[in-house]
Design a protein around this motif. Structure first.
Motif, short mmCIF file in Angstrom:
data_model
loop_
_atom_site.label_atom_id
_atom_site.label_comp_id
_atom_site.label_asym_id
_atom_site.label_seq_id
_atom_site.Cartn_x
_atom_site.Cartn_y
_atom_site.Cartn_z
N SER A 87 87.58 -76.89 35.15
CA SER A 87 87.32 -76.84 33.15
C SER A 87 87.85 -76.53 32.99
CB SER A 87 85.57 -76.71 33.51
OG SER A 87 85.52 -75.01 33.99
N GLY A 88 88.01 -75.03 32.68
CA GLY A 88 88.90 -73.49 32.14
C GLY A 88 90.71 -74.56 31.95
N ALA A 89 90.89 -75.26 33.11
CA ALA A 89 92.49 -76.37 33.08
C ALA A 89 93.03 -76.82 32.06
CB ALA A 89 93.11 -76.36 34.11
N ALA A 90 91.03 -78.00 32.07
CA ALA A 90 90.84 -79.20 31.55
C ALA A 90 91.05 -79.06 30.39
CB ALA A 90 89.86 -79.59 31.87
N VAL A 91 90.43 -77.57 29.27
CA VAL A 91 90.16 -76.98 27.83
C VAL A 91 91.53 -76.36 27.47
CG1 VAL A 91 88.55 -75.98 26.89
CG2 VAL A 91 87.61 -77.16 28.62
N GLU A 92 91.93 -75.69 28.31
CA GLU A 92 93.54 -75.74 27.50
C GLU A 92 94.31 -76.32 27.40
OE1 GLU A 92 94.41 -72.65 30.62
OE2 GLU A 92 92.60 -71.85 30.40
N LEU A 93 94.25 -77.39 27.85
CA LEU A 93 94.79 -78.89 27.27
C LEU A 93 94.32 -79.34 26.11
CD1 LEU A 93 95.10 -80.64 30.54
CD2 LEU A 93 96.38 -79.12 29.64
N ALA A 94 94.05 -78.89 25.15
CA ALA A 94 92.73 -79.30 23.73
C ALA A 94 93.77 -79.52 23.05
CB ALA A 94 91.93 -78.50 23.79
N LEU A 95 94.56 -78.38 22.74
CA LEU A 95 96.19 -78.25 21.89
C LEU A 95 97.08 -78.47 22.09
CD1 LEU A 95 94.30 -75.73 19.67
CD2 LEU A 95 94.19 -77.41 19.12
N ALA A 96 97.27 -79.06 23.75
CA ALA A 96 98.84 -78.96 24.07
C ALA A 96 98.77 -79.86 25.06
CB ALA A 96 99.18 -78.34 25.39
N GLY A 97 98.17 -80.93 25.11
CA GLY A 97 97.83 -82.36 25.38
C GLY A 97 98.40 -83.51 24.48
N TYR A 98 97.90 -84.38 24.39
CA TYR A 98 98.22 -86.09 24.16
C TYR A 98 97.82 -85.74 22.69
CZ TYR A 98 93.68 -87.03 26.41
OH TYR A 98 92.11 -87.35 26.22
N PRO A 99 98.11 -87.03 22.76
CA PRO A 99 97.23 -87.13 21.18
C PRO A 99 95.69 -87.39 21.24
CG PRO A 99 99.59 -87.87 20.58
CD PRO A 99 99.43 -87.90 21.84
N GLY A 100 94.48 -87.52 20.20
CA GLY A 100 93.68 -87.35 19.89
C GLY A 100 93.13 -87.00 21.70
N PHE A 101 93.33 -85.68 22.10
CA PHE A 101 92.81 -84.88 23.00
C PHE A 101 90.95 -85.62 23.20
CE2 PHE A 101 91.14 -82.22 25.84
CZ PHE A 101 91.69 -81.61 27.21
N HIS A 102 90.10 -85.62 24.09
CA HIS A 102 89.16 -85.31 24.01
C HIS A 102 88.32 -85.69 25.34
CE1 HIS A 102 88.38 -88.99 22.04
NE2 HIS A 102 86.98 -88.90 22.41
N VAL A 103 86.88 -84.92 25.82
CA VAL A 103 86.86 -85.65 26.69
C VAL A 103 85.16 -85.77 26.92
CG1 VAL A 103 87.98 -83.43 28.51
CG2 VAL A 103 86.40 -82.94 27.56
N THR A 104 84.54 -86.57 27.58
CA THR A 104 83.57 -86.97 27.28
C THR A 104 82.07 -85.80 27.42
OG1 THR A 104 82.93 -87.79 29.59
CG2 THR A 104 83.84 -89.09 28.29
N ALA A 105 82.08 -85.01 28.45
CA ALA A 105 81.43 -84.04 27.96
C ALA A 105 81.77 -81.97 28.68
CB ALA A 105 80.39 -84.36 29.35
N PRO A 106 81.28 -81.23 28.06
CA PRO A 106 82.25 -80.34 28.17
C PRO A 106 81.92 -79.87 30.38
CG PRO A 106 80.51 -79.68 26.61
CD PRO A 106 80.13 -81.45 27.93
N PRO A 107 83.35 -80.05 30.14
CA PRO A 107 83.72 -79.45 31.94
C PRO A 107 82.58 -78.24 32.10
CG PRO A 107 85.71 -79.34 30.63
CD PRO A 107 84.70 -79.30 29.69
N GLY A 108 81.65 -78.74 33.36
CA GLY A 108 81.16 -77.52 34.30
C GLY A 108 81.50 -76.66 35.09
N LYS A 109 80.41 -76.02 36.12
CA LYS A 109 80.38 -75.55 37.20
C LYS A 109 80.69 -76.19 37.88
CE LYS A 109 78.12 -71.55 35.20
NZ LYS A 109 77.77 -70.35 35.60
N GLY A 110 80.44 -77.30 38.51
CA GLY A 110 80.21 -78.04 39.62
C GLY A 110 78.96 -78.53 40.12
N SER A 111 79.35 -79.21 40.86
CA SER A 111 77.74 -79.05 41.46
C SER A 111 77.81 -80.13 43.32
CB SER A 111 77.14 -80.21 41.13
OG SER A 111 77.30 -81.33 41.15
N PRO A 112 76.78 -79.03 43.82
CA PRO A 112 76.97 -79.84 45.06
C PRO A 112 76.66 -80.84 45.57
CG PRO A 112 75.07 -78.25 45.14
CD PRO A 112 75.54 -78.41 43.56
N TYR A 113 77.55 -81.33 46.62
CA TYR A 113 76.83 -82.92 46.70
C TYR A 113 76.98 -83.25 47.62
CZ TYR A 113 81.74 -83.05 49.07
OH TYR A 113 82.13 -83.02 49.74
N GLY A 114 75.60 -84.17 48.52
CA GLY A 114 75.12 -84.78 50.07
C GLY A 114 75.74 -85.86 50.37
#
Length: 275
Positions: A87-114
């Motif tokens: 999530s940190g790596a994704a957020v840090e791209l906000a000002l250094a990424g492609y034009p119009g950069f945004h994500v559908t939701a703030p990245p979180g901590k993740g979750s367990p899966y079954g």
């Protein structure tokens, strides 16, 4: 019997790519994220998967219709590797990424899966109990003999339609119905015809190889076809399409509920008589 367990930890980031140059934008953010994830070999998640959904339309009259979705999914037994590191790596791209950069939701901590798996056990190891209307329970002993599992012989096929009839390129769904779903990590796709002639065409046309060609996501997976002539139907089992099962969310449609509709939307050369 069914077995369930915690498979690990999962996280997801969906990048929105808008307007022109969708593929270059996707390549840029992927290169940037891959560099961040591989900065330390020990920190890289065990599984990193990218998918690009071209939901964008040219000259769109709304911003959403002009946008595509690039999904990054990561999995690992260690929650630290899929949490802030991603999530940190994704957020840090906000000002250094492609034009119009945004994500559908703030990245979180993740979750367990079954993970769901199927397995065979001796029938005597599973207690079989009948609960009667008065509330009493009666144990049912296991049978002393059972029939060994064996392959079922294929039923005879009807003759194909006569060759040389005019055809038209059209969706399979104009002459066949379908229903699909999940069985652990496998997807089941049932396909049936509405008439005897359509069945004669379907059973000789929709082979496992043709199935893989129509649904390229299955091309490297085992596909088994079962023929059900009394129902004018075919059932396809695609092992591994759903990874480790529904809870693992290995793909866009984790329960394979719409795979049948995807198949019906694919175009084939269909005899005009059937249309």
């Amino acid at each position: 019997m069914g077995l369930t367990r915690i498979g690990g930890w999962r996280n997801e980031v969906v990048f929105v790519l808008t307007g022109l140059d969708i593929h270059p934008k996707a390549a840029l953010v992927r290169d940037q994220m891959e560099a961040a994830l591989t900065a330390s070999a020990k920190a890289r998640p065990a599984e990193v998967r990218w998918t690009l959904a071209r939901t964008d339309h040219p000259d769109a009259d709304t911003e959403e219709a002009a946008s595509a979705l690039l999904r990054l999914t990561v999995r690992d037994p260690d929650p630290e590797k899929i949490g802030r590191a991603v999530s940190g790596a994704a957020v840090e791209l906000a000002l250094a990424g492609y034009p119009g950069f945004h994500v559908t939701a703030p990245p979180g901590k993740g979750s367990p899966y079954g993970v769901f798996e199927a397995a065979y056990v001796p029938v005597a190891d599973v207690p079989h109990t009948a609960v009667l209307p008065d509330g009493t329970s009666t144990p049912i002993p296991a049978p002393l003999t059972t029939t060994p599992l064996a392959p079922v012989p294929e039923p005879p096929l009807p003759p194909p339609l006569p060759p040389g009839r005019p055809t038209r390129r059209a969706p399979l769904g104009l002459v066949a119905g379908a229903r699909s779903g999940d069985k652990g990590g496998a997807a089941n796709v049932g396909v049936w015809a509405r008439s005897d002639d359509a069945w004669r065409w379907l059973v000789h046309t929709l082979t496992p190889d043709r199935f893989r060609a129509l649904l390229p996501e299955t091309e490297d997976l085992p596909v088994t076809r079962h023929t059900l002539p009394a129902l004018r139907a075919l059932n396809f089992v695609v092992d591994g399409l759903l990874g480790e099962g529904v809870a693992a969310q290995a793909r866009f449609d984790p329960q394979a509920k719409a795979v049948g509709e995807w198949l019906r939307s694919r175009h084939l050369d269909i005899p005009e008589k059937l249309l």
